[in-house]
Design an enzyme around this catalytic site. Structure first.
Site, PDB file in Angstrom:
ATOM      1  N   ASP A 442      14.956  -0.172   1.082  1.00  0.00           N
ATOM      2  CA  ASP A 442      15.765  -0.855   0.077  1.00  0.00           C
ATOM      3  C   ASP A 442      17.252  -0.605   0.328  1.00  0.00           C
ATOM      4  OD1 ASP A 442      16.292  -2.283  -2.231  1.00  0.00           O
ATOM      5  OD2 ASP A 442      14.956  -1.106  -3.507  1.00  0.00           O
ATOM      6  N   ASP A 506      13.810  -9.840  -6.637  1.00  0.00           N
ATOM      7  CA  ASP A 506      13.297  -8.982  -7.714  1.00  0.00           C
ATOM      8  C   ASP A 506      12.792  -9.829  -8.873  1.00  0.00           C
ATOM      9  OD1 ASP A 506      13.702  -6.625  -6.469  1.00  0.00           O
ATOM     10  OD2 ASP A 506      15.517  -6.071  -7.554  1.00  0.00           O
TER      11      ASP A 506
HETATM   12  C1  DGJ Z   1      15.174  -2.799  -5.983  1.00  0.00           C
HETATM   13  C2  DGJ Z   1      14.008  -3.478  -5.348  1.00  0.00           C
HETATM   14  O1  DGJ Z   1      14.304  -4.804  -5.056  1.00  0.00           O
HETATM   15  C3  DGJ Z   1      12.789  -3.324  -6.252  1.00  0.00           C
HETATM   16  O2  DGJ Z   1      11.712  -4.035  -5.734  1.00  0.00           O
HETATM   17  C4  DGJ Z   1      12.479  -1.862  -6.381  1.00  0.00           C
HETATM   18  O3  DGJ Z   1      12.071  -1.346  -5.158  1.00  0.00           O
HETATM   19  C5  DGJ Z   1      13.691  -1.117  -6.912  1.00  0.00           C
HETATM   20  N1  DGJ Z   1      14.864  -1.397  -6.152  1.00  0.00           N
HETATM   21  C6  DGJ Z   1      13.440   0.367  -6.908  1.00  0.00           C
HETATM   22  O4  DGJ Z   1      14.545   1.071  -7.268  1.00  0.00           O
END
Ligand code: DGJ
Length: 708
Positions: A442, A506
């Site tokens: 990430d 997300d």
């Molecule tokens: C942002 C990501 O896009 C999510 O899917 C998740 O992994 C969160 N971060 C976790 O902090």
């Protein structure tokens, strides 16, 4: 001397280059079966009155010194001198559809090396420049761009804007005078502007019109431009965007642009993206052979930071029963990570949450026959972390200025060798001591004032990120990686050389995902697009969707589930089982076939599908995004099948379409083909089609086609 004419050719696309005085692309478009080099005589341009008295070629470097009054391909200087280079070809190497042109400007002490490769299988053109400083004194490069000409009929741009939880939103602008400029300065490929765009004949659509498309494979800042000059000539230009003073070339040093990928089509966007997909599948992806993309269960929107190993094992058991093949523990497993305000950088297991280590969970997952994956965010540091308390100077930024936090975090300076070694060591610890198959990598903060020792360092930061990932891939070649950056903030072909999947967004709201995934599908095949069935009430939008709409929307990607399966009721569970099984049965087709997006007169009816490479099979998803405009939604015409073959039409999935009670729903009677077996020819499907049922808003149906 006659100029050398080089033709790169493929069954779909040809590129014709005149190599002198410097390289100029004379033609980039559909394959020409009868081309003769002398044909180019017809292209010799008029020299109009009222401007320069000579012809000004639009070369690969768009040199202003040749009298092009646009955006030059090379901008730089040597303490104020040598700032307007003009290149002359000195060497041409042409072999197997690859063209290498060396060009010199002895006056400025510069050499430009231009590489063009036309991929015969897909028709995608790959290009880059390398600028070499041949002078002993330092040369500062401000810009180094790749330029492609467009014909005058390219009058409309389609580009993509976006933001967090709303990636890949297409927009169109007319290209008539001036131009269209798109700059990304966010430090990663960005949600804001995907580094790619299309330009085509006015009104081009999925199935119609001439289109030229580009994508810059680069995960840092970038600039893309579509321009029209007053002489009517048009061009596309793409470059990595350099910050002040970022690129200095000592004597003998060189700088390369990222690779630019370009494709063209005479039959709309579908053919363009099929070329990009073919290229990606054959040249960029490196999946372990013969292994289908495993269905995921990701814990994030199920439990967030609340990690209890016993409960996570229950989640794993439930997941295996649903048909899940890879179980991923997301954020929250490391020391002090109880919320998103602390602990990034402290890559040690949280022994309070996991007193027996991760091993029991991993073993449990493996015993259930699933792979195990885990989340990391190595490039980041929270001010509230042991790492920051020990090394506040490891933060990326400009000395003397206060960095704003983003999601309560700063970025680490990867150009600092101590930072790089620390991250490598910690990731090495994680991967060598645990049986991990998959890493979700990430990157949740945009980059402000990136500097190493006070000097701008965004390009170097991006290159160090690649190096970190490359070092890990070399050490752990069996591990797969996902590129995630608050969802789809780092999606491009260069990072795809190093990963196996993208977290597209997300936003797991199926309605929003319909647009996001369609946007992404122009450049990326379904097997790299992470698409999950999320909670019934979406955490990003609070909207609610049926399991049918969520399941079908997640079907056309690398599928997964993202929620807590232990807490779900029977209807949802049955839905998960159904759509995971449906995905698995269609997966070989979805992950190898030609993606199609079908034009429909009503924009609220969105149709996409996949046709098998041999055209013996297809699957089509009809999604109703909003209330249909008309009472009858018209016919669905399906392109891409064999006209002379007959196909059995099957309804693979539909929502409940008719209520027996009076009023309140959209149809009294279904179209006949939905109630009885129906076989028709590929020609009929393409030219005439199927009468669509009236679907409710935010619902979808899936149609299968099998050759008889
Ligand atoms: C942002 C990501 O896009 C999510 O899917 C998740 O992994 C969160 N971060 C976790 O902090």
């Amino acid at each position: 001397m006659e100029p050398t004419i080089v033709r790169l050719t493929s069954p779909t696309t040809d590129v014709i280059v005149r190599c002198q005085p410097f390289a100029e692309i004379l033609y980039w478009g559909p394959h020409l079966s009868r081309f003769m080099p002398e044909d180019i005589l017809t292209l010799s341009r008029a020299v109009p009155n009222g401007r320069l008295d000579v012809d000004t070629p639009l070369t690969l470097a768009a040199e202003s010194g040749r009298g092009l009054f646009g955006s030059p391909g090379v901008e730089g200087h040597r303490d104020g001198y040598d700032w307007s280079p003009v290149f002359t070809t000195s060497e041409i190497t042409h072999q197997d559809n690859q063209l290498l042109i060396l060009a010199e400007d002895p006056q400025a002490g510069l050499q430009l090396r231009s590489e063009l490769q036309l991929d015969s299988a897909s028709g995608v053109l790959k290009m880059r420049h390398t600028l070499i400083n041949h002078h002993a004194a330092r040369y500062w490069v401000n810009r180094l761009a790749l330029t492609l000409p467009l014909p005058e009929r390219a009058g409309e741009v389609m580009a993509f804007h976006g933001r967090w939880i709303r990636e890949f939103q297409p927009h169109r602008v007319t290209l008539e005078h001036g131009g269209y400029l798109q700059e990304n300065r966010r430090g990663r490929s960005s949600h804001e502007y995907f580094p790619g765009m299309m330009v085509g004949s006015r009104g081009f659509s999925e199935q119609q019109g001439e289109v030229w498309g580009i994508h810059l494979g680069w995960s840092g800042n970038h600039r893309l431009r579509a321009d029209v000059k007053t002489d009517g000539r048009r061009l596309l230009q793409a470059e990595a965007l350099y910050l002040p003073g970022e690129q200095e070339l000592e004597g003998g040093a060189s700088l390369s642009t990222p690779w630019l990928y370009a494709a063209s089509s005479r039959t709309g966007l579908n053919a363009l993206s099929q070329q990009f997909h073919r290229y990606v599948r054959q040249n960029i992806l490196h999946f372990p052979e013969h292994k289908p993309r495993p269905v995921h269960l990701n814990t994030w929107e199920g439990i967030y930071f609340d990690h209890q190993p016993e409960y996570i094992m229950q989640m794993a058991t439930k997941s295996a029963g649903l048909g899940v093949e890879r179980f991923i523990i997301d954020d929250g497993w490391f020391r002090g990570r109880d919320h998103d305000r602390a602990a990034l950088g402290d890559w040690y297991l949280d022994e309070k949450k996991y007193p027996n280590g991760l091993a029991p969970v991993i073993e449990h997952v493996k015993q259930l026959g699933m792979e195990f994956g885990i989340w990391v965010e190595p490039e980041m540091i929270n001010p509230d972390s042991d790492l920051f308390r020990a090394h506040p100077d490891w933060v990326l930024g400009l000395p003397g200025y206060q960095q704003p936090t983003g999601r309560f975090q700063y970025v680490l300076d990867l150009c600092n060798p101590q930072v790089f070694e620390y991250l490598l060591e910690r990731m090495n610890w994680l991967l060598s001591n645990h049986d991990i198959d998959y890493i979700k990598w990430d990157m949740n903060r945009e980059i402000v004032q990136p500097a190493h020792l006070g000097r701008a360092s965004l390009t170097a930061q991006t290159e160090q990120f690649y190096r970190l990932l490359d070092s890990l891939r070399e050490r752990f070649p069996q591990v797969e990686f996902e590129s995630c950056a608050s969802g789809g903030g780092r999606i491009d072909y260069e990072v795809l050389q190093r990963c196996h999947r993208f977290w597209a967004s997300d936003n797991n709201d199926a309605l929003e995902r319909q647009t996001i995934q369609r946007g992404m599908s122009y450049f990326f095949p379904p097997e790299v697009m992470g698409s999950h069935i999320g909670n019934r009430q979406c955490h990003a939008t609070e909207r609610q969707h049926s399991i049918g709409f969520r399941g079908l929307t997640a079907l056309f990607g690398h599928m997964g589930i993202e929620l807590d399966p232990v807490k779900e009721g029977d209807t949802e569970q049955l839905g998960f089982v159904r759509y995971v099984a449906l995905h698995k049965s269609l997966r070989p087709l979805l992950h190898s076939g030609d993606v199609i997006r079908i034009d429909h007169h009503n924009p609220s009816t969105q149709i996409n599908g996949v046709v098998a490479p041999g055209q013996e099979r297809a699957v089509i998803l009809v999604s109703q995004l909003a209330m249909p405009d008309h009472q009858l939604p018209g016919n669905l015409r399906i392109p891409g099948l064999r006209p002379d073959a007959r196909y059995r039409i099957t309804l693979l999935d539909t929502p409940p379409l008719i209520h027996q009670q009076q009023g309140g729903h959209t149809m009294r009677q279904l179209p006949a083909w939905m109630k009885q077996p129906c076989d028709v020819s590929g020609e009929w499907l393409a030219q005439v089609g199927l009468a669509l049922p009236v679907l409710d808003p935010e619902s979808a149906m899936l149609i299968g086609l099998e050759q008889l």
